[in-house]
Design a protein around this motif. Sequence first.
Motif, PDB file in Angstrom:
ATOM      1  N   PRO A  95       0.834  -1.209   0.000  1.00 22.48           N
ATOM      2  CA  PRO A  95       0.000   0.000   0.000  1.00 22.48           C
ATOM      3  C   PRO A  95       0.866   1.255   0.000  1.00 22.48           C
ATOM      4  CG  PRO A  95      -0.691  -1.542   1.723  1.00 22.48           C
ATOM      5  CD  PRO A  95       0.617  -2.045   1.196  1.00 22.48           C
ATOM      6  N   TYR A 132      -6.167   3.695  -7.387  1.00 20.27           N
ATOM      7  CA  TYR A 132      -5.536   2.902  -6.340  1.00 20.27           C
ATOM      8  C   TYR A 132      -5.544   1.439  -6.777  1.00 20.27           C
ATOM      9  CZ  TYR A 132     -10.496   2.264  -5.227  1.00 20.27           C
ATOM     10  OH  TYR A 132     -11.836   1.999  -5.317  1.00 20.27           O
ATOM     11  N   ASP A 163      -4.108  -1.140  -1.765  1.00 19.41           N
ATOM     12  CA  ASP A 163      -4.450   0.147  -1.144  1.00 19.41           C
ATOM     13  C   ASP A 163      -5.877   0.125  -0.597  1.00 19.41           C
ATOM     14  OD1 ASP A 163      -1.929   1.300  -2.137  1.00 19.41           O
ATOM     15  OD2 ASP A 163      -2.901   1.202  -4.089  1.00 19.41           O
TER      16      ASP A 163
END
Length: 256
Positions: free
Chosen positions: A7, A22, A26
Amino acid sequence: MIDTGRPHSARIYDYLLGGKDYYRVDQQAGDELVATAAQERAGARANRAFLERAVRHVVGAGLRQILDIGTGLPHSPNVHEVALQAAPDVRVAYVDNDPIVTAHADALLRSSDLVGVALADLRDPRGVVEHPQVREVIDFDRPVALVLTSVLHFLTDAQEPEQAVAVLRDALPAGSCLVLSHATDDFADCRAAQAVYAHATTPLTPRSHTEIEKFFDGFELLTPGLVPVPSWRPDAPVAARPATIGIYGAVARKAG
């Protein structure tokens, strides 16, 4: 090197704000944050709203240059969109150390001569100030609004964030402003959030009000000072008992 296996703070933030840039890792980290602290999503939105109000303030006060370090992924309204609504001649330089972030930003903004994007790192503040793409946009002989929102808490004490801010401050002329927000554990235990970020590309280092206030050395805090971000010059009255948002924010001016 782009790391998509862990992440990243900018992509987690994008997910919490309802963005789309993303990866699955994430999203999973964002979901873990919300599961451990339900106010995380509200905190991201409150921080973004603070940024917009602060940008409107500094532009309204006459500043026409903005240096946004740790900009994160583009999320409308972006800093330049807020600024240009207030004044059509504002120049904005975005800086981030993540190639994915800068690639997204450059693709979005390349059509504007008033906006620049630089791949540089806050941990090397002189490199930021001297970066050619920053220098194309920012004239350090004229007042600058330095924006450091939700970025310093991703620097550990060993990385000397106070020194980084001091180098940037010394590069700014009198009349410049500092717009800053920072996570805190003054209101709630942040250990669960820190555990999530421990698996990300950058750890989370929340700091106390006293510790965050030190970043403003050499600046004069504007009213209402360093406060939880929902309480910084809100557009509407704040609820008598607002949700606990563990982020402080302030705007300060560098005197002559």
